[in-house]
Design an enzyme around this catalytic site. Structure first.
Site, PDB file in Angstrom:
ATOM      1  N   GLY A  12     -47.326-122.852   6.567  1.00 17.00           N
ATOM      2  CA  GLY A  12     -45.146-121.801   6.104  1.00 17.00           C
ATOM      3  C   GLY A  12     -45.887-121.109   5.214  1.00 17.00           C
ATOM      4  O   GLY A  12     -46.797-120.761   4.906  1.00 17.00           O
ATOM      5  N   LEU A  35     -46.275-129.812  10.497  1.00 13.63           N
ATOM      6  CA  LEU A  35     -46.754-128.501  11.505  1.00 13.63           C
ATOM      7  C   LEU A  35     -45.153-128.382  12.726  1.00 13.63           C
ATOM      8  O   LEU A  35     -44.617-128.069  13.320  1.00 13.63           O
ATOM      9  CB  LEU A  35     -46.870-129.379  12.975  1.00 13.63           C
ATOM     10  CG  LEU A  35     -48.312-129.097  11.206  1.00 13.63           C
ATOM     11  CD1 LEU A  35     -49.669-128.725  13.246  1.00 13.63           C
ATOM     12  CD2 LEU A  35     -49.208-127.666  11.346  1.00 13.63           C
ATOM     13  N   PHE A  91     -44.528-127.208  -1.403  1.00 16.94           N
ATOM     14  CA  PHE A  91     -44.284-126.339  -0.777  1.00 16.94           C
ATOM     15  C   PHE A  91     -43.249-126.864   0.360  1.00 16.94           C
ATOM     16  O   PHE A  91     -42.191-126.862   0.618  1.00 16.94           O
ATOM     17  CB  PHE A  91     -44.675-125.708   0.266  1.00 16.94           C
ATOM     18  CG  PHE A  91     -45.399-123.627  -0.278  1.00 16.94           C
ATOM     19  CD1 PHE A  91     -44.323-123.584  -1.016  1.00 16.94           C
ATOM     20  CD2 PHE A  91     -47.015-123.926  -0.730  1.00 16.94           C
ATOM     21  CE1 PHE A  91     -45.312-123.081  -2.203  1.00 16.94           C
ATOM     22  CE2 PHE A  91     -47.861-123.362  -1.868  1.00 16.94           C
ATOM     23  CZ  PHE A  91     -47.006-122.553  -1.716  1.00 16.94           C
ATOM     24  N   SER A 135     -36.332-122.852  -6.046  1.00 18.35           N
ATOM     25  CA  SER A 135     -35.581-121.957  -5.267  1.00 18.35           C
ATOM     26  C   SER A 135     -34.786-120.816  -6.675  1.00 18.35           C
ATOM     27  O   SER A 135     -33.730-121.896  -7.069  1.00 18.35           O
ATOM     28  CB  SER A 135     -34.402-121.718  -3.819  1.00 18.35           C
ATOM     29  OG  SER A 135     -33.924-121.214  -3.483  1.00 18.35           O
ATOM     30  N   TYR A 161     -29.454-127.691   1.310  1.00 16.17           N
ATOM     31  CA  TYR A 161     -31.148-127.865   1.275  1.00 16.17           C
ATOM     32  C   TYR A 161     -31.023-127.054  -0.423  1.00 16.17           C
ATOM     33  O   TYR A 161     -32.007-127.890  -0.794  1.00 16.17           O
ATOM     34  CB  TYR A 161     -31.236-126.185   2.100  1.00 16.17           C
ATOM     35  CG  TYR A 161     -32.231-124.959   1.686  1.00 16.17           C
ATOM     36  CD1 TYR A 161     -33.777-125.286   1.540  1.00 16.17           C
ATOM     37  CD2 TYR A 161     -31.976-124.561   0.654  1.00 16.17           C
ATOM     38  CE1 TYR A 161     -34.448-125.222   1.434  1.00 16.17           C
ATOM     39  CE2 TYR A 161     -33.651-123.540  -0.108  1.00 16.17           C
ATOM     40  CZ  TYR A 161     -34.169-123.900   0.413  1.00 16.17           C
ATOM     41  OH  TYR A 161     -35.579-122.930  -0.020  1.00 16.17           O
ATOM     42  N   LYS A 165     -33.344-128.977  -3.579  1.00 17.43           N
ATOM     43  CA  LYS A 165     -34.156-128.186  -4.446  1.00 17.43           C
ATOM     44  C   LYS A 165     -33.568-128.088  -6.673  1.00 17.43           C
ATOM     45  O   LYS A 165     -34.557-129.128  -6.829  1.00 17.43           O
ATOM     46  CB  LYS A 165     -34.162-126.675  -4.393  1.00 17.43           C
ATOM     47  CG  LYS A 165     -34.352-126.302  -2.856  1.00 17.43           C
ATOM     48  CD  LYS A 165     -35.946-126.566  -3.142  1.00 17.43           C
ATOM     49  CE  LYS A 165     -36.924-125.767  -2.191  1.00 17.43           C
ATOM     50  NZ  LYS A 165     -38.220-126.351  -2.421  1.00 17.43           N
ATOM     51  N   ASN A 214     -32.341-117.374   9.673  1.00 19.08           N
ATOM     52  CA  ASN A 214     -31.927-117.286   8.847  1.00 19.08           C
ATOM     53  C   ASN A 214     -31.893-116.092   7.505  1.00 19.08           C
ATOM     54  O   ASN A 214     -30.784-116.459   6.807  1.00 19.08           O
ATOM     55  CB  ASN A 214     -32.163-118.716   7.617  1.00 19.08           C
ATOM     56  CG  ASN A 214     -32.284-119.602   9.029  1.00 19.08           C
ATOM     57  OD1 ASN A 214     -30.866-120.521   9.061  1.00 19.08           O
ATOM     58  ND2 ASN A 214     -32.605-120.576   9.428  1.00 19.08           N
ATOM     59  N   ARG A 247     -29.038-108.051  -3.662  1.00 20.19           N
ATOM     60  CA  ARG A 247     -30.392-108.994  -4.178  1.00 20.19           C
ATOM     61  C   ARG A 247     -31.632-109.079  -4.166  1.00 20.19           C
ATOM     62  O   ARG A 247     -32.263-107.596  -3.887  1.00 20.19           O
ATOM     63  CB  ARG A 247     -30.523-109.936  -2.709  1.00 20.19           C
ATOM     64  CG  ARG A 247     -29.539-110.914  -1.578  1.00 20.19           C
ATOM     65  CD  ARG A 247     -28.530-111.756  -2.265  1.00 20.19           C
ATOM     66  NE  ARG A 247     -27.543-112.270  -2.214  1.00 20.19           N
ATOM     67  CZ  ARG A 247     -26.384-112.052  -2.351  1.00 20.19           C
ATOM     68  NH1 ARG A 247     -26.277-111.142  -3.376  1.00 20.19           N
ATOM     69  NH2 ARG A 247     -25.142-112.980  -2.460  1.00 20.19           N
ATOM     70  N   ASP A 313     -21.203-116.440   0.049  1.00 19.62           N
ATOM     71  CA  ASP A 313     -22.428-116.016  -0.289  1.00 19.62           C
ATOM     72  C   ASP A 313     -21.303-114.711  -2.527  1.00 19.62           C
ATOM     73  O   ASP A 313     -20.417-114.233  -2.101  1.00 19.62           O
ATOM     74  CB  ASP A 313     -22.035-114.791   0.377  1.00 19.62           C
ATOM     75  CG  ASP A 313     -22.553-114.947   1.262  1.00 19.62           C
ATOM     76  OD1 ASP A 313     -23.876-116.183   0.995  1.00 19.62           O
ATOM     77  OD2 ASP A 313     -23.335-113.753   2.129  1.00 19.62           O
TER      78      ASP A 313
END
Length: 355
Positions: A12, A35, A91, A135, A161, A165, A214, A247, A313
């Site tokens: 990746g 993959l 990862f 993350s 997601y 994490k 994304n 950010r 956000d």
């Protein structure tokens, strides 16, 4: 601590750049990747970069394996035997935020299941050092800036997601504690990324998203190269200098180097450590700052439209990365100009990614 590193998800974006740094530092690398959201071509390109730099032979091995299949994953460990890997950089995982909200069970099954299989086999085959690719999403809706490693995690995470994490961090913490007073203690380093951008300066490897990107900068670069008509900016009424979200963006080469620092940190410190580090620059840039910087780097106009805010956000998010500097000797060196320059080198040379 040269030796063989097991790199899960190494084909990746961040994995391939990390492998470049590992090979340069004299490590051998075994990549485990199914993959599904990456390409073997990234590793072929890493070999090409090494050759360009005068390194004719590199020890880089790809094993195409689904880590959710424990028996298939064990063949990787069997190939090298007990103690065959000095450490693992993990990862591998599904990573599309929007998709994770549509098919959350797939994300929990894949990201958690693969990690559980990995830890079980690492323990069985005497590989007890792991660097986990986490993350800044684990900080959820944190509003006090800058974000430190002591900022609370878990509350306000808006997608599956991010929760995977957070949950994997918890699994690693519990697993580490269970081994502290045994004959086989573990070392765990968790790296919380902020917003990786850029590419290797050669332009040979970079971010290669499946479908519409994304993240902001791959989308911006695709507008610049003509693949997308315009960028939608989600909200321009935040309490920031230009109203758009701010950010912390970090060059992928700096981020990748952080993994090498983590491995070498584990080799020189106690064998039973559990550490968490933010990897960021400590600087915040707005969406429009990024658009302008990319226009300058590419010489192209980047059209954009203002859309509604996205749920969840926040206005501003940037890191305090002092701990990584003090403990590992790592800090980000590359700035916004280099991020956009190298991203454009990749995107302009590979307008359709690896295809």
């Amino acid at each position: 601590m040269a030796g063989r590193v097991l790199v899960t998800g190494g084909a990746g974006f961040i994995g391939s750049h990390t492998i470049y740094h590992l090979l340069k530092a004299g490590y051998s690398c075994t990549v485990v990747d199914n993959l599904c959201n990456s390409s073997q071509k990234s590793l072929d390109r890493v070999r090409s970069i090494m050759e360009d730099e005068g390194v004719k032979e590199v020890d880089l091995d790809l094993m195409e394996v689904d880590m959710c299949d424990s028996k298939a994953l064990e063949t990787v460990f069997e190939k090298y035997g007990a103690g065959g890997f000095t450490c693992c950089i993990h990862f591998a995982g599904l990573k599309a935020v929007g998709e994770s909200m549509q098919v959350p069970l797939l994300y929990y099954q894949n990201n958690l299941g693969s990690t559980l299989n990995l830890l079980e086999l690492m323990d069985k085959y005497d590989c007890r050092r792991i660097v986990f690719s986490s993350s800044a999403t684990v900080y959820g809706a944190a509003t006090t800036m800058p974000i430190t490693e002591d900022t609370p995690t878990g509350a306000g995470i808006t997608n599956a997601y991010g929760r995977t994490k957070y949950m994997i961090e918890g699994i690693l913490g519990d697993f580490h504690k269970s081994k502290v007073k045994t004959e086989k203690p573990w070392s765990v380093v968790i790296l919380r990324y902020f917003n990786p951008v850029g590419a290797h300066p050669s332009g040979k490897i970079g971010e290669n998203p499946n479908g519409p990107p994304n993240n902001l900068m791959p989308y911006v670069s695709q507008v610049a190269v003509g693949r997308r008509e315009f960028l939608t900016v989600f909200g321009n009424d935040y309490d920031t200098p230009d109203g758009t979200g701010v950010r912390d963006y970090i060059h992928v080469m700096d981020l990748a180097e952080g993994h090498l620092s983590a491995i070498e940190h584990m080799a020189t410190k106690a064998t039973d450590q559990y550490k968490v580090f933010n990897l960021g620059t400590g600087n915040g840039y707005s969406v429009l700052d990024m658009v302008k910087a990319m226009e300058k780097a590419s010489g192209k106009e980047i059209k954009y439209k203002i859309g509604e805010r996205r749920p969840g956000d926040i206005a501003t998010c940037y890191a305090d990365a002092k701990a990584a500097k003090e403990d590992m000797g790592w800090e980000a060196k590359l700035g916004l100009e280099e991020m956009c320059r190298d991203l454009w080198a990749w995107q302009s040379s590979n307008p359709n990614g690896f295809e």
